[in-house]
Design a protein around this motif. Structure first.
Motif, PDB file in Angstrom:
ATOM      1  N   PRO A   5      -8.724   4.127   1.697  1.00  0.00           N
ATOM      2  CA  PRO A   5      -8.074   3.335   0.656  1.00  0.00           C
ATOM      3  C   PRO A   5      -8.197   1.856   0.970  1.00  0.00           C
ATOM      4  O   PRO A   5      -8.037   1.441   2.115  1.00  0.00           O
ATOM      5  N   GLU A   6      -8.478   1.058  -0.056  1.00  0.00           N
ATOM      6  CA  GLU A   6      -8.604  -0.372   0.164  1.00  0.00           C
ATOM      7  C   GLU A   6      -7.256  -1.025   0.415  1.00  0.00           C
ATOM      8  O   GLU A   6      -7.179  -2.087   1.013  1.00  0.00           O
ATOM      9  N   ASN A   7      -6.197  -0.379  -0.044  1.00  0.00           N
ATOM     10  CA  ASN A   7      -4.859  -0.888   0.213  1.00  0.00           C
ATOM     11  C   ASN A   7      -3.875   0.273   0.165  1.00  0.00           C
ATOM     12  O   ASN A   7      -4.182   1.338  -0.349  1.00  0.00           O
ATOM     13  N   GLN A   9      -1.536   0.833  -1.688  1.00  0.00           N
ATOM     14  CA  GLN A   9      -1.171   1.248  -3.042  1.00  0.00           C
ATOM     15  C   GLN A   9      -1.863   2.546  -3.426  1.00  0.00           C
ATOM     16  O   GLN A   9      -1.313   3.345  -4.178  1.00  0.00           O
ATOM     17  N   ALA A  10      -3.053   2.771  -2.921  1.00  0.00           N
ATOM     18  CA  ALA A  10      -3.780   4.008  -3.239  1.00  0.00           C
ATOM     19  C   ALA A  10      -2.992   5.228  -2.803  1.00  0.00           C
ATOM     20  O   ALA A  10      -2.900   6.211  -3.539  1.00  0.00           O
ATOM     21  N   LYS A  13      -0.139   5.869  -5.115  1.00  0.00           N
ATOM     22  CA  LYS A  13      -0.623   6.483  -6.362  1.00  0.00           C
ATOM     23  C   LYS A  13      -0.879   7.968  -6.164  1.00  0.00           C
ATOM     24  O   LYS A  13      -0.622   8.769  -7.050  1.00  0.00           O
ATOM     25  N   TRP A  14      -1.381   8.357  -5.002  1.00  0.00           N
ATOM     26  CA  TRP A  14      -1.599   9.776  -4.715  1.00  0.00           C
ATOM     27  C   TRP A  14      -0.257  10.503  -4.722  1.00  0.00           C
ATOM     28  O   TRP A  14      -0.106  11.550  -5.336  1.00  0.00           O
ATOM     29  N   SER A  19      -2.974   9.273  -9.310  1.00  0.00           N
ATOM     30  CA  SER A  19      -4.394   9.470  -9.004  1.00  0.00           C
ATOM     31  C   SER A  19      -4.510  10.462  -7.859  1.00  0.00           C
ATOM     32  O   SER A  19      -3.510  10.824  -7.236  1.00  0.00           O
ATOM     33  N   PRO A  21      -6.820  11.571  -4.236  1.00  0.00           N
ATOM     34  CA  PRO A  21      -7.779  11.078  -3.246  1.00  0.00           C
ATOM     35  C   PRO A  21      -9.180  11.589  -3.586  1.00  0.00           C
ATOM     36  O   PRO A  21      -9.334  12.624  -4.226  1.00  0.00           O
ATOM     37  N   SER A  22     -10.165  10.854  -3.140  1.00  0.00           N
ATOM     38  CA  SER A  22     -11.539  11.335  -3.274  1.00  0.00           C
ATOM     39  C   SER A  22     -11.721  12.551  -2.374  1.00  0.00           C
ATOM     40  O   SER A  22     -10.883  12.828  -1.497  1.00  0.00           O
ATOM     41  N   ASN A  25     -11.592  11.564   1.179  1.00  0.00           N
ATOM     42  CA  ASN A  25     -10.244  11.309   1.680  1.00  0.00           C
ATOM     43  C   ASN A  25      -9.450  12.597   1.854  1.00  0.00           C
ATOM     44  O   ASN A  25      -8.631  12.696   2.769  1.00  0.00           O
TER      45      ASN A  25
END
Length: 59
Positions: A5-7, A9-10, A13-14, A19, A21-22, A25
């Motif tokens: 995650p770039e931050n 916040q990701a 959100k999960w 959203s 995770p990919s 992830n």
């Protein structure tokens, strides 16, 4: 290549269900928690189950 995650916040959100995770992830999370992807995959908004699994693995 593994993505992170770039931050933070990701991750929020999960957790909130906004959203997912990919796949990369999911694999990273399953390895960090020593569990299967199926164990951390939240289905039908079962966030309580996810918190229980995280708590159990981290303590």
């Amino acid at each position: 290549m593994c993505q992170t995650p770039e931050n933070p916040q990701a991750v929020y959100k999960w957790i909130s269900g906004k959203s997912l995770p990919s796949l990369d992830n999911f694999i990273i999370l399953s390895r960090l928690l020593h569990t299967s992807i199926e164990d951390i995959l939240v289905i039908d908004g079962d966030i309580v189950r996810l918190w229980y699994i995280l708590f159990r693995k981290l303590n």
